[in-house]
Design a protein around this motif. Structure first.
Motif, PDB file in Angstrom:
ATOM      1  N   SER A 185       0.847  -1.200   0.000  1.00 36.12           N
ATOM      2  CA  SER A 185       0.000   0.000   0.000  1.00 36.12           C
ATOM      3  C   SER A 185       0.879   1.244   0.000  1.00 36.12           C
ATOM      4  CB  SER A 185      -0.910   0.018   1.236  1.00 36.12           C
ATOM      5  OG  SER A 185      -1.782  -1.096   1.229  1.00 36.12           O
ATOM      6  N   HIS A 196      -0.655   3.170   9.283  1.00 35.66           N
ATOM      7  CA  HIS A 196      -1.079   1.970   8.558  1.00 35.66           C
ATOM      8  C   HIS A 196      -0.352   0.722   9.047  1.00 35.66           C
ATOM      9  CE1 HIS A 196      -1.675  -0.863   5.239  1.00 35.66           C
ATOM     10  NE2 HIS A 196      -0.357  -0.958   5.175  1.00 35.66           N
ATOM     11  N   SER A 331       2.621   3.141  -8.721  1.00 37.71           N
ATOM     12  CA  SER A 331       2.142   1.774  -8.487  1.00 37.71           C
ATOM     13  C   SER A 331       1.604   1.155  -9.775  1.00 37.71           C
ATOM     14  CB  SER A 331       1.053   1.773  -7.406  1.00 37.71           C
ATOM     15  OG  SER A 331      -0.002   2.649  -7.766  1.00 37.71           O
TER      16      SER A 331
END
Length: 400
Positions: A185, A196, A331
């Motif tokens: 992520s 996170h 990404s």
């Protein structure tokens, strides 16, 4: 016992403070006379006694004699080491007399008290608007600056410095430079990545002062504390679950009663709660609350506006070195490269088939489980793939 007390026969005639020996009284008297006979041979600063001069000279020599036995940090003063140790011990000696909250440092308590007193000591010299924090005043001050060199060319937002502007631009570019090494992520801010990571580590740094429960997020702790504060809560009498908001409680009760979810009066679509139904109704009402500040285009959903903003950004910053394809997000570029490398990281544990994308594996697994998550609202037939449902739906819309 009284015989164990240290006698202090040397008394100050000015403030009546008493001392055990004449030399200490002599040093004390300098506080009244203002005399500072001891001077630093490096910078010339004067001190009232030798001990203060000795401590001062450490600022020039770099001598830090007080070491933390936990982490090795060194300090000029013993008092500074004492304050530092609270980071390791968790000691919070400063408590709020109003709500009972405790703090490690006196400055934190002082800032906290402004919540109760509504004190706002930092005022804007231009418009007079007051703030409780100096940092908030600093941000506000930028609104009065005529010359705005650090402004966003896309949405016009001004930032106090170039580094803040650079972080802001990531919102438009979609660049998320902070990557989780566990699940991949990505995040705009390092602080968000840190939060996170608690999902993977199980870290729960926020503990309840009233019971032994701990939480990964401060917001969850704040909600939990309401249970102890006497604030109205909603308790499920079937499973004892506790809810702070009545709306959440009502949604939960449906899991026990089997009560049907609320439905759209126009098309009959059912939703689990009022907020989802409100978003859905926009399809019928043409309500588009998310407006692009650049060109004025309006959208039903926030994520649609975010996708639209890419049109104003310009060229896609991430290019494939093999075929030249370009992408807005790093990404996406990384995933694209798997096409050229042949890398298939997602394996089926049943038959061994491999896939480039995780969602492709998820769809493939339905061939083994028989799962058919897409149902027709007309005839209740179910399908494994959404595309199959879409093709089937057309058979009902065809005019006979």
């Amino acid at each position: 016992m009284e015989g164990d007390k240290i006698e202090k026969p040397n008394t100050c005639e000015v403030c009546h403070a008493s001392f055990s020996c004449p030399s200490k009284l002599k040093i004390h008297m300098l506080t009244h006379s203002g005399e500072k006979p001891y001077s630093c041979d490096v910078c010339g600063i004067t001190c009232s006694d030798k001990f203060k001069l000795k401590r001062h000279k450490r600022t020039h020599s770099g001598d830090k004699p007080y070491d933390c036995q936990v982490c090795g940090s060194a300090f000029l003063e013993k008092s500074n080491l004492k304050v530092h140790l609270r980071k390791h011990t968790g000691q919070k000696p400063y408590s709020c007399e109003v709500c009972g909250a405790s703090f490690s440092y006196k400055t934190f308590l002082s800032k906290h008290m402004r919540i109760h007193t509504d004190e706002k000591p930092y005022s804007c010299k231009v418009c007079g608007l007051a703030f409780s924090e100096k940092s908030n005043l600093k941000v506000h001050s930028q609104t009065h600056v005529d010359d705005k060199p650090n402004s966003c060319e896309i949405c016009g937002l001004t930032c106090s410095n170039k580094s803040n502007l650079k972080r802001h631009l990531q919102i438009h570019s979609g660049e998320k430079s902070h990557i989780c090494q566990v699940c991949g992520s990505t995040f705009l801010e390092k602080s968000n990545l840190k939060i996170h990571l608690r999902k993977h580590t199980g870290e729960k740094p926020y503990s309840c002062e009233f019971c032994d429960k701990s939480f990964a997020y401060k917001s969850d702790l704040n909600k939990h504390v309401r249970i102890h504060s006497g604030e109205e809560t909603h308790v499920c009498h079937i499973c004892d679950s506790v809810f702070l908001q009545k709306s959440h409680f009502k949604i939960h009760v449906r899991t026990h009663t089997g009560e049907p979810p609320i439905s759209c009066e126009v098309c009959g679509l059912t939703c689990s709660d009022a907020s989802k139904l409100k978003r859905h109704v926009r399809i019928h009402s043409d309500d588009k609350p998310y407006v692009c500040q650049v060109c004025g285009s309006a959208f039903l959903e926030k994520y649609n506006l975010k996708s639209h903003l890419r049109k104003h950004i310009g060229p896609k910053p991430y290019s494939c070195g093999v075929c030249g394809a370009s992408f807005f997000y790093k990404s996406d570029s990384k995933r694209h490269m798997r096409i050229h490398t042949g890398e298939k990281r997602h394996d089926c544990q049943v038959c061994g088939s491999s896939f480039l994308e995780k969602y492709n594996l998820k769809i493939h697994i339905r061939t083994h489980t028989g799962e058919k998550p897409y149902s027709c609202e007309v005839c209740e037939k179910s399908f494994s793939h959404k595309s199959d449902l879409n093709r089937h739906a057309k058979t009902h819309s065809q005019v006979s």
